[in-house]
Design an enzyme around this catalytic site. Structure first.
Site, PDB file in Angstrom:
ATOM      1  N   ARG A  99       7.593  36.688  -4.546  1.00 41.62           N
ATOM      2  CA  ARG A  99       8.249  37.862  -3.950  1.00 41.62           C
ATOM      3  C   ARG A  99       9.110  38.460  -5.052  1.00 41.62           C
ATOM      4  O   ARG A  99       9.981  37.784  -5.605  1.00 41.62           O
ATOM      5  CB  ARG A  99       9.102  37.452  -2.756  1.00 41.62           C
ATOM      6  CG  ARG A  99      10.079  38.548  -2.337  1.00 41.62           C
ATOM      7  CD  ARG A  99      10.758  38.272  -1.023  1.00 41.62           C
ATOM      8  NE  ARG A  99       9.838  38.423   0.084  1.00 41.62           N
ATOM      9  CZ  ARG A  99      10.214  38.560   1.364  1.00 41.62           C
ATOM     10  NH1 ARG A  99      11.500  38.571   1.675  1.00 41.62           N
ATOM     11  NH2 ARG A  99       9.328  38.691   2.323  1.00 41.62           N
ATOM     12  N   HIS A 146       3.478  44.719   1.135  1.00 41.93           N
ATOM     13  CA  HIS A 146       3.843  43.471   1.823  1.00 41.93           C
ATOM     14  C   HIS A 146       2.607  42.992   2.600  1.00 41.93           C
ATOM     15  O   HIS A 146       2.590  42.998   3.835  1.00 41.93           O
ATOM     16  CB  HIS A 146       5.025  43.735   2.755  1.00 41.93           C
ATOM     17  CG  HIS A 146       5.705  42.487   3.240  1.00 41.93           C
ATOM     18  ND1 HIS A 146       5.349  41.219   2.807  1.00 41.93           N
ATOM     19  CD2 HIS A 146       6.736  42.303   4.123  1.00 41.93           C
ATOM     20  CE1 HIS A 146       6.117  40.325   3.394  1.00 41.93           C
ATOM     21  NE2 HIS A 146       6.958  40.951   4.196  1.00 41.93           N
ATOM     22  N   GLN A 199       2.552  40.144   5.478  1.00 41.11           N
ATOM     23  CA  GLN A 199       3.156  40.630   6.725  1.00 41.11           C
ATOM     24  C   GLN A 199       2.085  41.244   7.626  1.00 41.11           C
ATOM     25  O   GLN A 199       2.052  41.007   8.844  1.00 41.11           O
ATOM     26  CB  GLN A 199       4.221  41.692   6.376  1.00 41.11           C
ATOM     27  CG  GLN A 199       4.851  42.368   7.573  1.00 41.11           C
ATOM     28  CD  GLN A 199       5.815  41.451   8.310  1.00 41.11           C
ATOM     29  OE1 GLN A 199       6.675  40.828   7.701  1.00 41.11           O
ATOM     30  NE2 GLN A 199       5.673  41.360   9.613  1.00 41.11           N
ATOM     31  N   ASP A 213      10.931  49.523  10.556  1.00 41.98           N
ATOM     32  CA  ASP A 213      11.480  48.599   9.554  1.00 41.98           C
ATOM     33  C   ASP A 213      12.807  49.204   9.085  1.00 41.98           C
ATOM     34  O   ASP A 213      13.093  50.374   9.371  1.00 41.98           O
ATOM     35  CB  ASP A 213      10.480  48.467   8.383  1.00 41.98           C
ATOM     36  CG  ASP A 213      10.916  47.450   7.333  1.00 41.98           C
ATOM     37  OD1 ASP A 213      11.841  46.653   7.603  1.00 41.98           O
ATOM     38  OD2 ASP A 213      10.330  47.448   6.226  1.00 41.98           O
ATOM     39  N   CYS A 220       8.973  44.126  11.266  1.00 42.36           N
ATOM     40  CA  CYS A 220       8.705  42.970  10.400  1.00 42.36           C
ATOM     41  C   CYS A 220       9.902  42.027  10.345  1.00 42.36           C
ATOM     42  O   CYS A 220       9.745  40.862  10.032  1.00 42.36           O
ATOM     43  CB  CYS A 220       8.318  43.438   9.011  1.00 42.36           C
ATOM     44  SG  CYS A 220       9.562  44.463   8.232  1.00 42.36           S
ATOM     45  N   ARG A 256       3.629  34.971  11.309  1.00 41.50           N
ATOM     46  CA  ARG A 256       3.642  34.856   9.843  1.00 41.50           C
ATOM     47  C   ARG A 256       3.231  33.436   9.445  1.00 41.50           C
ATOM     48  O   ARG A 256       2.531  33.234   8.462  1.00 41.50           O
ATOM     49  CB  ARG A 256       5.036  35.136   9.279  1.00 41.50           C
ATOM     50  CG  ARG A 256       5.585  36.520   9.572  1.00 41.50           C
ATOM     51  CD  ARG A 256       4.822  37.612   8.875  1.00 41.50           C
ATOM     52  NE  ARG A 256       4.842  37.524   7.424  1.00 41.50           N
ATOM     53  CZ  ARG A 256       5.909  37.693   6.640  1.00 41.50           C
ATOM     54  NH1 ARG A 256       7.078  37.968   7.160  1.00 41.50           N
ATOM     55  NH2 ARG A 256       5.801  37.602   5.321  1.00 41.50           N
TER      56      ARG A 256
HETATM   57  N1   CP Z   1       9.392  40.026   7.281  1.00 40.75           N
HETATM   58  C1   CP Z   1       9.749  39.281   6.229  1.00 40.75           C
HETATM   59  O1   CP Z   1       9.063  39.245   5.195  1.00 40.75           O
HETATM   60  O2   CP Z   1      10.892  38.584   6.401  1.00 40.75           O
HETATM   61  P1   CP Z   1      11.715  37.800   5.304  1.00 40.75           P
HETATM   62  O3   CP Z   1      12.281  38.834   4.353  1.00 40.75           O
HETATM   63  O4   CP Z   1      12.760  37.064   6.048  1.00 40.75           O
HETATM   64  O5   CP Z   1      10.779  36.883   4.563  1.00 40.75           O
HETATM   65  N1  NVA Z   2      10.926  46.804   3.719  1.00 39.24           N
HETATM   66  C1  NVA Z   2      11.689  45.587   3.789  1.00 39.24           C
HETATM   67  C2  NVA Z   2      10.852  44.477   4.324  1.00 39.24           C
HETATM   68  C3  NVA Z   2      11.550  43.149   4.428  1.00 39.24           C
HETATM   69  C4  NVA Z   2      10.653  42.073   4.927  1.00 39.24           C
HETATM   70  C5  NVA Z   2      12.225  45.253   2.411  1.00 39.24           C
HETATM   71  O1  NVA Z   2      11.482  45.380   1.446  1.00 39.24           O
HETATM   72  O2  NVA Z   2      13.385  44.862   2.314  1.00 39.24           O
END
Ligand code: CP
Ligand code: NVA
Length: 313
Positions: free
Chosen positions: A111, A138, A141, A233, A273, A301
């Site tokens: 990530r 993502h 997700q 989101d 999400c 997930r």
């Molecule tokens: N939705 C998601 O990816 O959550 P986290 O940021 O908690 O991993």
């Molecule tokens: N769009 C959000 C998603 C988190 C899971 C971010 O990137 O912070």
């Protein structure tokens, strides 16, 4: 027990776009079969003796826990690699990191901010690389989301999903996902916050295969009219914290509240999400209301990540 074939073994999971219609269908099927095994208490050690390394340059609750627990349930082991502790955080290159980790691990999840870092890691790693979120995409997700929608609606093809809010990484991956499964996706964002143009163009070109209609509008009410699924989101993603206050003013009309939800189909479901900023992009009434499936979505997930790992690693 559900038989996992070798068709995707060794493949990176960087973007939904890299997988064909049939391949996405197969990953979704694996997800729901693995979920059934877990719910029935049947041991399913598809990855016995294997190790996943997890590099997190941003915070995470769901993604980290789902990969770590998922790997354990698959009979393997997961290692959390914080940038504070590994040499990547002190300037070792992505290439060198990939060349080393690829010799010790069976898979790497990352990530990070810049999407190109995942592409670079995948280029040099001898083992599959899984994209656990970048500023652009993502994809893991979306596998959990599609599982959730399918569980509630039966079929994905022909549904209409309205994403209301920032045209961010989740919105971009939903466009790719919709194109692959034949689900219409309309993104409603304020001017200047639309999804990535290149992603939209590629997804639209692709959508012809399944008949999905993809569009971007500014009017949130127009977007949700007749929708089967409402998705939102946060307005400021990780790394954009300094823009949060300014964005709140620009996104006022993009809140998913009971009034907006009333314009969708009466049996529409609501996805997010997570994490959510309650009272901003989604109100408590909607998030805790009968149409919300956000916590099932979060659980999925786990099953989705297990499927992605089981088929690629
Ligand atoms: N939705 C998601 O990816 O959550 P986290 O940021 O908690 O991993
Ligand atoms: N769009 C959000 C998603 C988190 C899971 C971010 O990137 O912070």
């Amino acid at each position: 027990m559900f038989e996992i074939n070798d068709s995707l073994r060794g493949r990176d999971f960087v973007s939904i776009y890299d997988f064909s219609v049939e391949e996405i269908k197969y990953i979704l099927e694996a997800g729901s079969e693995i979920k059934k095994l877990q719910k029935a208490g049947i041991t399913h050690h598809y990855l016995a003796g294997k190790t996943l390394g997890m590099i997190f340059q941003k915070a995470s609750t769901r993604t980290r826990v789902a990969f770590e627990v998922g790997m354990y349930q698959l009979g393997g082991h997961a290692l959390f690699l914080s940038p504070r502790d590994i040499q990547l955080g002190r300037g070792e290159t992505i290439k060198d990191t990939a060349l080393v980790l690829g010799r010790m691990l069976d898979g790497i999840m990352i990530r990070t901010f810049d999407h190109e870092e995942v592409v670079e890691l995948a280029k040099w790693s001898a083992v599959p690389v899984i994209n656990g979120l970048t500023d652009l995409l993502h994809p893991t997700q979306i596998i959990g989301d599609l599982m959730t929608i399918k569980e509630h609606k039966g079929e994905l093809k022909g549904l209409k999903l309205a994403f209301v809010g920032d045209g961010n990484n989740v919105a971009n991956s939903l466009l790719y996902g919709g194109a692959r499964v034949g689900m219409d996706v309309v993104i409603a964002s304020p001017s200047g916050f639309e999804p990535d143009k290149e992603v939209l163009a590629r997804a639209q070109k692709d959508a012809g295969q399944t008949g999905a209609k993809l569009s971007v509008v500014q009017d949130s009410e127009e977007a949700v009219a007749g929708a089967d699924v409402i998705y939102t989101d946060v307005w400021a993603s990780m790394g954009q914290e300094d823009q949060a206050e300014e964005k709140e003013k620009q996104f006022l009309k993009y809140q998913v509240n009971p009034r907006l939800l009333s314009l969708a189909k009466p049996d529409a479901i609501v996805l997010h999400c997570l994490p959510a900023k309650r009272g901003k992009e989604i109100t408590d009434e909607v998030m805790d209301g009968p149409q919300s499936v956000v916590f099932e979505e979060a659980e999925n997930r786990l099953h989705a990540h297990k499927a992605i790992m089981a088929v690629t690693m």
